[in-house]
Design a protein around this motif. Structure first.
Motif, PDB file in Angstrom:
ATOM      1  N   VAL A 103      -0.922  -9.865  -6.028  1.00 23.18           N
ATOM      2  CA  VAL A 103       0.359 -10.100  -6.245  1.00 23.18           C
ATOM      3  C   VAL A 103       1.287  -8.989  -6.816  1.00 23.18           C
ATOM      4  N   ASN A 104       0.552  -8.127  -7.377  1.00 24.45           N
ATOM      5  CA  ASN A 104       1.259  -7.092  -8.196  1.00 24.45           C
ATOM      6  C   ASN A 104       0.963  -5.851  -7.450  1.00 24.45           C
ATOM      7  N   GLN A 105       0.252  -5.696  -6.189  1.00 26.48           N
ATOM      8  CA  GLN A 105       0.202  -4.587  -5.450  1.00 26.48           C
ATOM      9  C   GLN A 105      -0.531  -3.566  -6.125  1.00 26.48           C
ATOM     10  N   VAL A 106      -1.725  -3.914  -6.869  1.00 27.34           N
ATOM     11  CA  VAL A 106      -2.353  -2.889  -7.518  1.00 27.34           C
ATOM     12  C   VAL A 106      -3.398  -2.164  -6.585  1.00 27.34           C
ATOM     13  N   ASP A 107      -3.540  -0.848  -6.797  1.00 27.04           N
ATOM     14  CA  ASP A 107      -4.079  -0.055  -5.859  1.00 27.04           C
ATOM     15  C   ASP A 107      -5.558   0.358  -6.300  1.00 27.04           C
ATOM     16  N   HIS A 108      -5.863   0.293  -7.894  1.00 27.61           N
ATOM     17  CA  HIS A 108      -7.226   0.500  -7.898  1.00 27.61           C
ATOM     18  C   HIS A 108      -7.418  -0.479  -9.308  1.00 27.61           C
ATOM     19  N   LEU A 109      -8.545  -1.176  -9.136  1.00 22.70           N
ATOM     20  CA  LEU A 109      -8.913  -2.054 -10.138  1.00 22.70           C
ATOM     21  C   LEU A 109     -10.132  -1.525 -10.796  1.00 22.70           C
TER      22      LEU A 109
ATOM     23  N   LEU B 162       9.990  -5.596 -11.729  1.00 19.86           N
ATOM     24  CA  LEU B 162      10.810  -6.884 -11.354  1.00 19.86           C
ATOM     25  C   LEU B 162       9.761  -8.155 -11.721  1.00 19.86           C
ATOM     26  N   GLY B 163       8.426  -8.167 -11.384  1.00 17.22           N
ATOM     27  CA  GLY B 163       7.689  -9.367 -11.639  1.00 17.22           C
ATOM     28  C   GLY B 163       7.146  -9.214 -12.816  1.00 17.22           C
ATOM     29  N   HIS B 164       7.592  -8.448 -14.009  1.00 17.58           N
ATOM     30  CA  HIS B 164       7.314  -8.717 -15.207  1.00 17.58           C
ATOM     31  C   HIS B 164       8.458  -8.221 -16.284  1.00 17.58           C
ATOM     32  N   PRO B 165       9.468  -8.879 -16.100  1.00 12.34           N
ATOM     33  CA  PRO B 165      10.806  -8.475 -16.717  1.00 12.34           C
ATOM     34  C   PRO B 165      10.578  -8.375 -18.416  1.00 12.34           C
TER      35      PRO B 165
ATOM     36  N   ILE C 247      -9.509 -21.103 -14.961  1.00  7.02           N
ATOM     37  CA  ILE C 247     -10.680 -21.640 -14.874  1.00  7.02           C
ATOM     38  C   ILE C 247     -11.750 -20.531 -14.170  1.00  7.02           C
ATOM     39  N   ASP C 248     -11.167 -19.884 -13.184  1.00  4.57           N
ATOM     40  CA  ASP C 248     -12.166 -18.939 -12.584  1.00  4.57           C
ATOM     41  C   ASP C 248     -11.450 -17.537 -12.564  1.00  4.57           C
ATOM     42  N   PRO C 249     -12.149 -16.661 -13.813  1.00  5.01           N
ATOM     43  CA  PRO C 249     -11.712 -15.461 -14.109  1.00  5.01           C
ATOM     44  C   PRO C 249     -11.654 -14.422 -12.791  1.00  5.01           C
ATOM     45  N   ALA C 250     -12.725 -14.603 -11.938  1.00  5.60           N
ATOM     46  CA  ALA C 250     -12.763 -13.545 -10.793  1.00  5.60           C
ATOM     47  C   ALA C 250     -11.411 -13.844  -9.961  1.00  5.60           C
ATOM     48  N   ALA C 251     -11.249 -15.256  -9.649  1.00 10.00           N
ATOM     49  CA  ALA C 251     -10.075 -15.559  -8.770  1.00 10.00           C
ATOM     50  C   ALA C 251      -8.776 -15.124  -9.385  1.00 10.00           C
ATOM     51  N   ALA C 252      -8.522 -15.269 -11.026  1.00  5.70           N
ATOM     52  CA  ALA C 252      -7.250 -14.995 -11.472  1.00  5.70           C
ATOM     53  C   ALA C 252      -7.260 -13.307 -11.471  1.00  5.70           C
ATOM     54  N   ILE C 253      -8.171 -12.545 -11.526  1.00  5.68           N
ATOM     55  CA  ILE C 253      -7.915 -10.993 -11.607  1.00  5.68           C
ATOM     56  C   ILE C 253      -7.613 -10.681 -10.092  1.00  5.68           C
ATOM     57  N   THR C 254      -8.350 -11.144  -9.126  1.00 10.87           N
ATOM     58  CA  THR C 254      -8.147 -10.963  -7.534  1.00 10.87           C
ATOM     59  C   THR C 254      -6.620 -11.218  -7.390  1.00 10.87           C
TER      60      THR C 254
ATOM     61  N   ARG D 100      13.743   8.258 -10.756  1.00 10.43           N
ATOM     62  CA  ARG D 100      13.761   6.658 -10.163  1.00 10.43           C
ATOM     63  C   ARG D 100      12.118   6.394 -10.475  1.00 10.43           C
ATOM     64  N   TYR D 101      12.005   5.159 -10.094  1.00 11.02           N
ATOM     65  CA  TYR D 101      10.569   4.636  -9.986  1.00 11.02           C
ATOM     66  C   TYR D 101       9.743   5.438  -8.943  1.00 11.02           C
ATOM     67  N   PRO D 102       8.572   5.888  -9.188  1.00  7.56           N
ATOM     68  CA  PRO D 102       7.785   6.809  -8.235  1.00  7.56           C
ATOM     69  C   PRO D 102       7.518   6.107  -6.870  1.00  7.56           C
ATOM     70  N   THR D 103       7.405   4.580  -7.063  1.00 10.24           N
ATOM     71  CA  THR D 103       7.070   3.923  -5.643  1.00 10.24           C
ATOM     72  C   THR D 103       7.695   2.661  -5.697  1.00 10.24           C
ATOM     73  N   SER D 104       7.840   1.946  -4.816  1.00 10.76           N
ATOM     74  CA  SER D 104       8.303   0.770  -4.395  1.00 10.76           C
ATOM     75  C   SER D 104       7.296  -0.100  -5.212  1.00 10.76           C
ATOM     76  N   ALA D 105       6.121  -0.101  -5.211  1.00 12.35           N
ATOM     77  CA  ALA D 105       4.919  -0.898  -5.639  1.00 12.35           C
ATOM     78  C   ALA D 105       5.219  -0.908  -7.355  1.00 12.35           C
ATOM     79  N   GLN D 106       5.520   0.233  -7.991  1.00 13.31           N
ATOM     80  CA  GLN D 106       5.937  -0.059  -9.411  1.00 13.31           C
ATOM     81  C   GLN D 106       7.164  -0.458  -9.641  1.00 13.31           C
ATOM     82  N   LEU D 107       8.235  -0.551  -8.629  1.00 13.61           N
ATOM     83  CA  LEU D 107       9.406  -1.241  -9.071  1.00 13.61           C
ATOM     84  C   LEU D 107       9.132  -2.652  -8.754  1.00 13.61           C
ATOM     85  N   ALA D 108       8.389  -3.013  -7.796  1.00  6.04           N
ATOM     86  CA  ALA D 108       8.325  -4.414  -7.597  1.00  6.04           C
ATOM     87  C   ALA D 108       7.072  -5.054  -8.972  1.00  6.04           C
ATOM     88  N   PHE D 109       6.458  -4.029  -9.411  1.00  4.20           N
ATOM     89  CA  PHE D 109       5.688  -4.579 -10.680  1.00  4.20           C
ATOM     90  C   PHE D 109       6.578  -4.905 -11.784  1.00  4.20           C
TER      91      PHE D 109
END
Length: 487
Positions: free
Chosen positions: A422-428, A272-275, A410-417, A261-270
């Motif tokens: 939203v995607n439950q990123v653990d390490h950026l 689902l967020g990017h079908p 318009i604001d790259p920093a805000a978009a990355i953050t 299965r998916y190793p974590t619920s975060a990866q499953l949510a990811f």
């Protein structure tokens, strides 16, 4: 005060009892008020009369231990508990509205609506698992939604807390849970694997998109044990228009072995967020059950039917993070991107279940009209996606572990953050360019991301030797590149 004597108007530890709003098999729910608490409240009281199921007492003890330790928008706030010596109870906030059970007459739901619902539930599971809790009773009647949209998981009587005694495991040999949603490993006594909740969520997604439960309504232990070797009917067999990406997700959640299965619920949510970026395998094309040879191999293979030691919740999450790397595809960024690749490779080598999201921001003008094509007539968005995949090629990741994302902002920093949140990123991982007057005055993107992102952030500079080589007009092609500096 005995539980059977609780009546409207009674006072228990400062809480005034109102009306009974629900009588369940293991507990009753009453509205209560307290002079020092402004929010609507519910008091949950276990059924402990003669002849009641003894598991009701044990599961209530689990809920009393677990609920006060939980916090956040995805769980009901706990305002008090009472012990069995006087009156056992748990007081929680009353979430407005109904549970997801109310939607059953509407099934099957539209695919996009079901995806949105299950994505929110998966994100709630991310929060719960990070607090060392496995729910073990994910089903429509255990799920509510706040007015702000967050899914709220209720009913923790069957849950497992990684840092508390598991009374259900210690005192009962039979598995407790809701049969149609129970993961196969639960039948073998395994209660410490968070992927059990992903199986239950897969059942819910299957049910909400087909109108049929994948394993039927059976309540017998013998019938439930069939799921140790028998896979469900593929959704595409029931609905010809079932999207392949959705069947891929559903059947991966319903894999018999948790490791598949998916190793974590975060990866499953990811996912689902990017079908559009779901890696399709043979699962997505299935129209029939697995062949008899596969079923027999599962049934008589002792390795597949014997409980094995599992990672605890925290270890499972730590071994399967979502890593994102923010890249610059413009000319002159090759040294920095190489340093980013070296850093990403070091991290991914130690985490074989991690997934990588490559990000680039297509910066938009504040007042200008932006063109989608470059001077050569190429689509900017597509070109950058191709460049991100080219950057990731040397990492040799399985396609199921890699996605690429071009954000327009318009604001790259805000978009990355925002992407990381939203995607439950653990390490950026993000690069920092060399100093300039503009960056000194306005602040760098990497500095803004590092200060605002809720996850771990690694800021990488290109190796000093690489910068000198770039500035050397003689072009010393043989000069070596050292390791990246990490700030």
């Amino acid at each position: 005060m005995a539980s059977g004597l609780v009546q409207s108007g009674a006072e228990i530890d400062g809480f005034t009892v109102g009306e009974c709003v629900h009588r369940g098999g293991m507990a009753t729910l009453w509205t209560v008020t307290h002079p020092g608490i402004a929010v609507p409240l519910l008091m949950k009281i276990p059924r402990v009369s003669e002849g009641e199921d003894p598991a009701a007492i044990v599961s209530f003890e689990m809920e009393q231990m677990i609920l006060p330790r939980l916090s956040g928008p995805h769980v009901p706030a706990c305002f008090g508990t009472g012990d069995f010596a006087s009156q056992a109870y748990v007081v929680i906030e009353r979430i407005a509205g109904d549970t997801l059970y109310r939607r059953l007459p509407d099934l099957p739901l539209a695919y996009e609506e079901a995806r949105g619902i299950v994505t929110r539930i998966a994100r709630a599971l991310v929060d719960l698992h990070r607090q060392n809790v496995i729910h073990h009773d994910i089903k429509p009647s255990s799920i509510m939604f706040r007015a702000s949209g967050e899914a709220v998981l209720v009913d923790y009587g069957l849950s497992h807390h990684n840092q508390l005694p598991d009374l259900l495991q210690e005192e009962f040999r039979l598995p407790y849970g809701t049969a149609p949603y129970m993961a196969p490993e639960r039948l073998l006594g395994v209660r410490n694997d968070p992927r059990s909740d992903l199986f239950s969520l897969g059942v819910l997604l299957y049910f909400f998109t087909t109108g049929v439960r994948p394993f039927g309504e059976t309540e017998t232990l013998r019938g439930m044990r069939r799921r140790l070797w028998r896979d469900p009917q593929p959704p595409r067999r029931l609905k010809a228009d079932y999207p392949p990406w959705l069947q891929e997700i559903v059947l991966r959640c319903l894999e018999i072995e948790p490791v598949w299965r998916y190793p974590t619920s975060a990866q499953l949510a990811f996912e689902l967020g990017h079908p559009g970026q779901v890696k399709l395998t043979a699962r997505s094309e299935k129209l029939k059950h697995d062949p008899c040879s596969t079923v027999l191999r599962r049934r008589f293979n002792r390795d597949l039917s014997t409980p094995r030691p599992k990672l605890d919740v925290a270890a499972q999450l730590a071994s399967s993070p979502i890593v994102a790397v923010a890249l610059d595809t413009e000319e002159g960024s090759s040294a920095l991107n190489e340093a980013l690749r070296v850093t990403a490779e070091r991290i991914l080598k130690t985490l074989p279940s991690a997934r990588l999201a490559c990000i680039n921001v297509l910066k938009l003008g504040r007042v200008t009209i932006d063109r989608t094509l470059d001077e050569q007539g190429h689509n900017k968005h597509i070109d950058r996606m191709v460049q991100l995949r080219h950057w990731a090629q040397p990492l040799r990741l399985d396609e199921s572990r890699l996605t690429v994302h071009v954000l327009e902002a318009i604001d790259p920093a805000a978009a990355i953050t925002e992407f990381a949140q939203v995607n439950q990123v653990d390490h950026l991982i993000i690069g920092a360019r060399q100093d300039s007057i503009k960056r000194t005055l306005l602040g760098s993107v990497s500095a803004k991301v590092a200060s605002e992102a809720a996850c771990t952030v690694t800021v990488v500079r290109p190796p000093r030797l690489a910068v000198l080589a770039k500035q050397d007009t003689a072009g010393d092609a043989d000069r070596s590149i050292g390791p990246p500096g990490v700030f």
